[in-house]
Scaffold this motif. Structure first.
Motif, short mmCIF file in Angstrom:
data_model
loop_
_atom_site.label_atom_id
_atom_site.label_comp_id
_atom_site.label_asym_id
_atom_site.label_seq_id
_atom_site.Cartn_x
_atom_site.Cartn_y
_atom_site.Cartn_z
N PHE A 179 0.84 -1.20 0.00
CA PHE A 179 0.00 0.00 0.00
C PHE A 179 0.87 1.24 0.00
CE2 PHE A 179 -3.13 -2.99 1.58
CZ PHE A 179 -4.25 -2.58 0.88
N ASN B 221 0.46 4.66 1.55
CA ASN B 221 -0.45 5.22 2.56
C ASN B 221 -0.37 6.73 2.63
OD1 ASN B 221 -1.28 2.63 3.30
ND2 ASN B 221 0.44 2.41 4.71
N VAL C 150 -7.49 0.89 1.20
CA VAL C 150 -7.65 0.52 2.61
C VAL C 150 -7.99 1.78 3.40
CG1 VAL C 150 -5.14 0.63 3.04
CG2 VAL C 150 -6.63 -0.60 4.64
N ASP D 137 -7.93 2.87 6.91
CA ASP D 137 -7.31 2.42 8.15
C ASP D 137 -7.57 3.45 9.25
OD1 ASP D 137 -5.68 1.55 10.20
OD2 ASP D 137 -3.98 1.07 8.90
N ARG E 165 -5.19 6.72 8.43
CA ARG E 165 -4.65 6.85 7.07
C ARG E 165 -5.51 6.06 6.08
NH1 ARG E 165 0.48 3.10 8.79
NH2 ARG E 165 -0.61 1.11 8.67
C1 LIG Z 1 0.04 1.00 4.87
O1 LIG Z 1 -1.20 0.65 5.44
C2 LIG Z 1 -1.48 -0.74 5.41
C3 LIG Z 1 -2.88 -0.93 5.92
O2 LIG Z 1 -3.03 -0.33 7.16
C4 LIG Z 1 -0.44 -1.48 6.20
O3 LIG Z 1 -0.69 -2.87 6.12
C5 LIG Z 1 0.94 -1.16 5.67
O4 LIG Z 1 1.93 -1.75 6.49
C6 LIG Z 1 1.18 0.33 5.62
N1 LIG Z 1 2.43 0.60 4.96
C7 LIG Z 1 3.35 1.42 5.47
C8 LIG Z 1 4.59 1.59 4.67
O5 LIG Z 1 3.17 2.00 6.53
#
Ligand SMILES: *[C@@H]1O[C@H](CO)[C@@H](O)[C@H](O)[C@H]1NC(C)=O
Length: 430
Positions: free
Chosen positions: A283, A285, A416, A418, A423
């Motif tokens: 993802f 984010n 997603v 979240d 985020r």
């Molecule tokens: C981005 O968000 C997803 C879903 O919450 C998570 O699984 C992922 O680790 C996140 N990536 C980063 C680089 O923080």
């Protein structure tokens, strides 16, 4: 009582158990569309349904205004966007305004009146009450209340399945009434609490609006699902109650995250995590700047990988309940002024609509969280207006005080939402 932080810790602790428990039935529901106005424009490549698109914009506008009113009641603060569009997009080069289209030939169908309009929205199934009653609902990340048409509703609810509160042993009448403004009218009724199950997950004492009147916009011809489930944050709730997803999280049923795929086929809502079968890679984010709508900071616009405008103080909300990619009128004009051959179609289609040459539809990039998210040409294209002029899916809306990343944006990604980490993330659809 738990604090929010403790709840998230609890949710984290629960998620392992939850993953094991859900190995049998995943907490997901398919989402469908009927008479999808985007698809119907794309089917034969000819742009149509202009009235539907306009109605959709008006509905998004009134939904957002309702959200602002609820935000003020719930928080005691005026929503920061109430005063209107706050930010500014600045063109990176000076371009003349796109040429104005003033007429189209008779052959074009864009101006045809619409006889079979149906709303463009994503719906899935929930059950409410004990024993369970089944309803289809619009899944809307741009609002926060759950409401249904109820037994006793007048003819405006005809054709919908009606919620029978008297037949549910878990239904409790709060005796509070509501008015939800949507589009040209409103849905009014009484707030009940009841047991609600979505994707196999059950929320107890969930606030559910039992509507005794629907606006024209919710009549079955225009709105195929029975009701709506708002998936945004509590601050936007007109009922002043927790949204369904928040209730599930607070009751320890599910971690505070859900995933959405919106596409021509295989659309899905996945609660408590993401459906790894539906995307590839990681993802990207983007942090939320507010927790009412899913609000992000829009930083720049690109056309074919070239930055054409930079933005300061511009908010973009992520909204599954909106079809188009809506922006402020000036920013949208800047965007189209940088696309060779783009034309201003406001005289024919209405304010905010532009065309782009059908054989050179660009990739439009939206920068959020220092990352560029591309809208593919095939998705941006709403169909031929006339000759080599195709209608663009980025549309200017004077009434909406921020950019709205609707279907035209969301169809490009697995998304997603979240809440736990404040985020939204986007991954490549498989
Ligand atoms: C981005 O968000 C997803 C879903 O919450 C998570 O699984 C992922 O680790 C996140 N990536 C980063 C680089 O923080």
């Amino acid at each position: 009582m738990y604090t929010i932080h403790e709840l998230y810790q609890l949710a984290d602790a629960l998620s392992l158990f939850y993953l094991v428990a859900c190995a049998v039935a995943l907490p997901k529901i398919p989402l469908s569309k009927r008479n999808d106005i985007l698809a119907s424009s794309k089917r034969d490549g000819v742009f149509k349904n202009i009235d539907s698109f306009k109605k959709q914009i008006a509905k998004t506008n009134s939904k957002i205004q309702s959200g602002f009113a609820a935000f003020e009641r719930n928080t005691g603060n005026v929503h920061p966007a109430v005063a209107g569009f706050r930010g500014a997009l600045t063109a990176t080069s000076t371009n003349p305004a796109p040429e104005k289209l003033t007429s189209i030939s008779k052959r074009a169908t864009a101006a045809e009146p619409l006889t079979d309009f149906e709303e463009d929205l994503w719906f899935g199934t929930i059950t409410v009450g004990t024993p369970p009653q089944t309803f289809t609902v619009d899944i809307d990340t741009g609002s926060s209340d759950t409401f249904l048409p109820a037994v006793g509703c007048d003819s405006t609810c005809d054709g919908h399945t009606l919620y029978n509160t008297a037949a549910s042993s878990t239904a409790v009448d709060t005796e509070e009434t509501y008015v939800l403004e949507f589009g040209s009218g409103s849905a009014t009724g009484t707030i009940f609490t009841d047991t609600v199950t979505i994707a196999g997950l059950t929320a107890r004492s969930q606030a559910v609006g039992a509507s005794n009147q629907y606006s024209v916009d919710f009549e079955v011809d225009e709105f195929p699902p029975d009701g709506l489930v708002g998936m945004a944050f509590p601050a936007l709730s007109t009922f002043g109650d927790n949204p369904l997803f928040t209730t599930l999280v607070n009751q320890g049923t599910v971690p505070p995250v859900f995933g959405v795929k919106l596409a021509d086929t295989g659309s899905e809502l996945f609660l408590g995590g993401v459906d790894t079968a539906l995307f590839t890679g990681a993802f990207r984010n983007v942090s939320l700047i507010e927790e009412d709508f899913y609000a992000l900071n829009l930083q720049a616009l690109d056309v074919n990988s070239e930055t054409v405008a930079t933005a300061t103080g511009v908010t973009a909300i992520v909204d599954t309940g909106t079809t188009l990619l809506l922006g402020d009128t000036e920013g949208v004009e800047i965007l189209y002024s940088t696309i060779p051959g783009a034309k201003d179609a406001s005289a024919i289609l209405g304010e905010g609509f532009f065309t782009v040459p059908c054989n050179r539809i660009p990739t439009v990039g939206i920068t959020l969280g220092n990352q560029i998210f591309n809208v593919a040409p095939a998705i941006l294209n709403l169909g031929v207006l006339e000759g080599n002029d195709c209608v663009g899916g980025v549309v200017g809306s004077p009434g909406i005080p921020f950019w709205v990343l609707g279907d035209i944006f969301l169809r490009n990604f697995y998304t997603v939402f979240d809440q736990g980490n404040a985020r939204v993330g986007f991954a490549t659809l498989r």
